[in-house]
Design a protein around this motif. Structure first.
Motif, PDB file in Angstrom:
ATOM      1  N   GLN A   6       0.831  -1.199  -0.148  1.00  0.00           N
ATOM      2  CA  GLN A   6      -0.156   0.043   0.010  1.00  0.00           C
ATOM      3  C   GLN A   6       0.873   1.367  -0.095  1.00  0.00           C
ATOM      4  OE1 GLN A   6      -3.982  -1.792   1.913  1.00  0.00           O
ATOM      5  NE2 GLN A   6      -2.982   0.062   3.133  1.00  0.00           N
ATOM      6  N   ALA A   7       0.580   2.249  -0.663  1.00  0.00           N
ATOM      7  CA  ALA A   7       1.514   3.337  -1.116  1.00  0.00           C
ATOM      8  C   ALA A   7       1.448   4.281   0.150  1.00  0.00           C
ATOM      9  CB  ALA A   7       1.171   3.895  -2.274  1.00  0.00           C
ATOM     10  N   ASP A   8       0.559   4.085   0.965  1.00  0.00           N
ATOM     11  CA  ASP A   8       0.319   4.919   2.147  1.00  0.00           C
ATOM     12  C   ASP A   8       0.198   3.947   3.285  1.00  0.00           C
ATOM     13  OD1 ASP A   8      -0.181   6.746   4.249  1.00  0.00           O
ATOM     14  OD2 ASP A   8      -1.268   8.398   2.667  1.00  0.00           O
TER      15      ASP A   8
ATOM     16  N   ALA B 180       4.452  -6.969  -4.252  1.00  0.00           N
ATOM     17  CA  ALA B 180       3.868  -6.091  -3.084  1.00  0.00           C
ATOM     18  C   ALA B 180       4.705  -4.845  -2.992  1.00  0.00           C
ATOM     19  CB  ALA B 180       3.542  -6.860  -1.788  1.00  0.00           C
ATOM     20  N   VAL B 181       6.026  -5.185  -3.316  1.00  0.00           N
ATOM     21  CA  VAL B 181       6.961  -3.798  -3.079  1.00  0.00           C
ATOM     22  C   VAL B 181       6.647  -2.773  -4.046  1.00  0.00           C
ATOM     23  CG1 VAL B 181       9.337  -3.241  -2.996  1.00  0.00           C
ATOM     24  CG2 VAL B 181       8.647  -5.322  -1.573  1.00  0.00           C
ATOM     25  N   TYR B 182       6.437  -3.317  -5.187  1.00  0.00           N
ATOM     26  CA  TYR B 182       6.299  -2.548  -6.483  1.00  0.00           C
ATOM     27  C   TYR B 182       4.968  -1.591  -6.031  1.00  0.00           C
ATOM     28  CZ  TYR B 182       4.102  -0.994 -10.714  1.00  0.00           C
ATOM     29  OH  TYR B 182       3.557  -0.431 -11.889  1.00  0.00           O
ATOM     30  N   PHE B 183       3.739  -2.285  -5.750  1.00  0.00           N
ATOM     31  CA  PHE B 183       2.783  -1.541  -5.502  1.00  0.00           C
ATOM     32  C   PHE B 183       2.665  -0.598  -4.209  1.00  0.00           C
ATOM     33  CE2 PHE B 183       0.653  -4.829  -7.825  1.00  0.00           C
ATOM     34  CZ  PHE B 183      -0.111  -4.141  -8.812  1.00  0.00           C
ATOM     35  N   ALA B 184       3.422  -0.917  -3.577  1.00  0.00           N
ATOM     36  CA  ALA B 184       3.795  -0.021  -2.411  1.00  0.00           C
ATOM     37  C   ALA B 184       4.752   1.219  -2.582  1.00  0.00           C
ATOM     38  CB  ALA B 184       4.493  -0.763  -1.183  1.00  0.00           C
ATOM     39  N   CYS B 185       5.522   1.078  -3.828  1.00  0.00           N
ATOM     40  CA  CYS B 185       6.502   2.243  -3.958  1.00  0.00           C
ATOM     41  C   CYS B 185       6.228   2.923  -5.114  1.00  0.00           C
ATOM     42  CB  CYS B 185       8.093   1.519  -4.226  1.00  0.00           C
ATOM     43  SG  CYS B 185       8.513   0.876  -2.634  1.00  0.00           S
ATOM     44  N   PHE B 186       5.301   2.371  -6.019  1.00  0.00           N
ATOM     45  CA  PHE B 186       5.238   2.891  -7.463  1.00  0.00           C
ATOM     46  C   PHE B 186       4.556   4.544  -7.457  1.00  0.00           C
ATOM     47  CE2 PHE B 186       3.307   3.557 -11.908  1.00  0.00           C
ATOM     48  CZ  PHE B 186       4.341   3.569 -12.203  1.00  0.00           C
TER      49      PHE B 186
ATOM     50  N   VAL C  85       3.970  -2.567   3.471  1.00  0.00           N
ATOM     51  CA  VAL C  85       3.803  -4.071   3.010  1.00  0.00           C
ATOM     52  C   VAL C  85       3.500  -4.621   4.035  1.00  0.00           C
ATOM     53  CG1 VAL C  85       5.040  -6.077   1.831  1.00  0.00           C
ATOM     54  CG2 VAL C  85       5.515  -3.960   1.004  1.00  0.00           C
ATOM     55  N   TYR C  86       2.156  -5.507   3.818  1.00  0.00           N
ATOM     56  CA  TYR C  86       1.752  -6.457   4.865  1.00  0.00           C
ATOM     57  C   TYR C  86       2.081  -7.831   4.508  1.00  0.00           C
ATOM     58  CZ  TYR C  86      -0.957  -2.372   6.705  1.00  0.00           C
ATOM     59  OH  TYR C  86      -1.391  -1.320   7.363  1.00  0.00           O
TER      60      TYR C  86
ATOM     61  N   LEU D 245      -0.139 -11.586  11.164  1.00  0.00           N
ATOM     62  CA  LEU D 245      -0.098 -10.274  10.362  1.00  0.00           C
ATOM     63  C   LEU D 245       1.094  -9.306  10.570  1.00  0.00           C
ATOM     64  CD1 LEU D 245      -1.799  -8.704   7.831  1.00  0.00           C
ATOM     65  CD2 LEU D 245      -2.743  -7.518   9.951  1.00  0.00           C
ATOM     66  N   VAL D 246       1.828  -9.115   9.518  1.00  0.00           N
ATOM     67  CA  VAL D 246       3.180  -8.242  10.047  1.00  0.00           C
ATOM     68  C   VAL D 246       2.993  -6.957   8.936  1.00  0.00           C
ATOM     69  CG1 VAL D 246       5.632  -8.287   9.748  1.00  0.00           C
ATOM     70  CG2 VAL D 246       4.419 -10.537  10.256  1.00  0.00           C
ATOM     71  N   LYS D 247       3.188  -5.868   9.523  1.00  0.00           N
ATOM     72  CA  LYS D 247       3.263  -4.682   8.893  1.00  0.00           C
ATOM     73  C   LYS D 247       4.915  -4.237   8.427  1.00  0.00           C
ATOM     74  CE  LYS D 247       1.594   0.040   8.609  1.00  0.00           C
ATOM     75  NZ  LYS D 247       0.624   1.131   9.297  1.00  0.00           N
TER      76      LYS D 247
END
Length: 238
Positions: A34-36, A105-111, A120-121, A186-188
């Motif tokens: 998630q980007a935020d 997941a990293v891509y979607f968090a950072c794009f 990233v969860y 669950l890990v954030k």
């Protein structure tokens, strides 16, 4: 129980973390970017701008299906697979996107949102949908897993899996991991905004980019725009 919280300190650090949380195909940990980092872990149908009371989000999905057949004669017959198709084409549904590839997941968090801390969860699902239950209006569940068939190229390339949230306003209930002692399921992972650019270059080096995740002209254009921004930044620095 609360999620475990880690802050990513470097590109090497996130590799170390993912060695501890592995997908093992699809039976281990799942990942979501998630980007935020302040955004809630909710499907689109559960967010304030899309939320409808009661089971109206399911009724909206059923109405969508009746009209979508005019655009795609090959829509799956199975309710769950139609739900996955609707999700990947942007409909507000009770599904939350995950992947079994942590770099996706990293891509979607950072794009996007380059100036904002991302997250990233990592989630360890142990309960999965019964696909014989087709009446979604009768179903109550909280973060159970759904593994779709390879129904579209995006599902394949993104290594997509989903959690189901009915009602859609309920986040995942954090429980003890069935595998790791005294560890939540669950890990954030918080990603500082200053790391986003380097992590995005890393995923691109590994072949995880807009072209591979969105195998169409939209994805190609996104990738070209990202490369153009990098070229423009280098020109300005020079």
């Amino acid at each position: 129980m609360t999620p475990k919280h880690l802050t990513v300190g470097s590109v090497d650090h996130i590799h170390q973390i993912f060695r501890a949380y592995r997908s093992h195909g699809r039976t281990g940990w799942w990942f979501r970017g998630q980007a935020d980092s302040s955004w809630p872990l909710l499907p689109k149908a559960g967010r304030s701008e899309f939320h409808l009371p009661g089971d109206r989000s399911i009724k909206r999905f059923n109405t969508w299906c009746k009209q979508a057949i005019a655009y795609d004669q090959n829509l799956p017959d199975n309710t769950w697979e139609r739900l996955a198709v609707a999700q990947h084409f942007g409909l507000a549904t009770c599904l939350l996107d995950w992947t079994v590839n942590p770099l996706v997941a990293v891509y979607f968090a950072c794009f996007e949102h380059q100036d904002t801390e991302a997250a990233v969860y990592c989630f360890d699902p142990k309960t999965f949908v019964n696909e014989n239950v087709l009446d979604l209006e009768e179903l109550k569940c909280n973060g159970i897993g759904f593994i779709p068939r390879a129904i579209s190229q995006r599902v394949i390339n993104q290594r997509a899996v989903f959690t189901v949230h009915l009602p859609p306003t309920e986040e995942i209930k954090v429980q003890a991991s069935p595998v790791l002692t005294d560890h939540p399921n669950l890990v954030k992972l918080s990603i500082p905004s200053t790391l986003k650019a380097d992590l995005l270059k890393m995923t691109s080096d590994y072949g995880i980019d807009s072209v591979t995740l969105f195998p169409d002209l939209e994805g190609l254009s996104k990738h070209f725009n990202w490369e153009t921004k990098l070229m423009s930044a280098r020109k300005t620095a020079a």
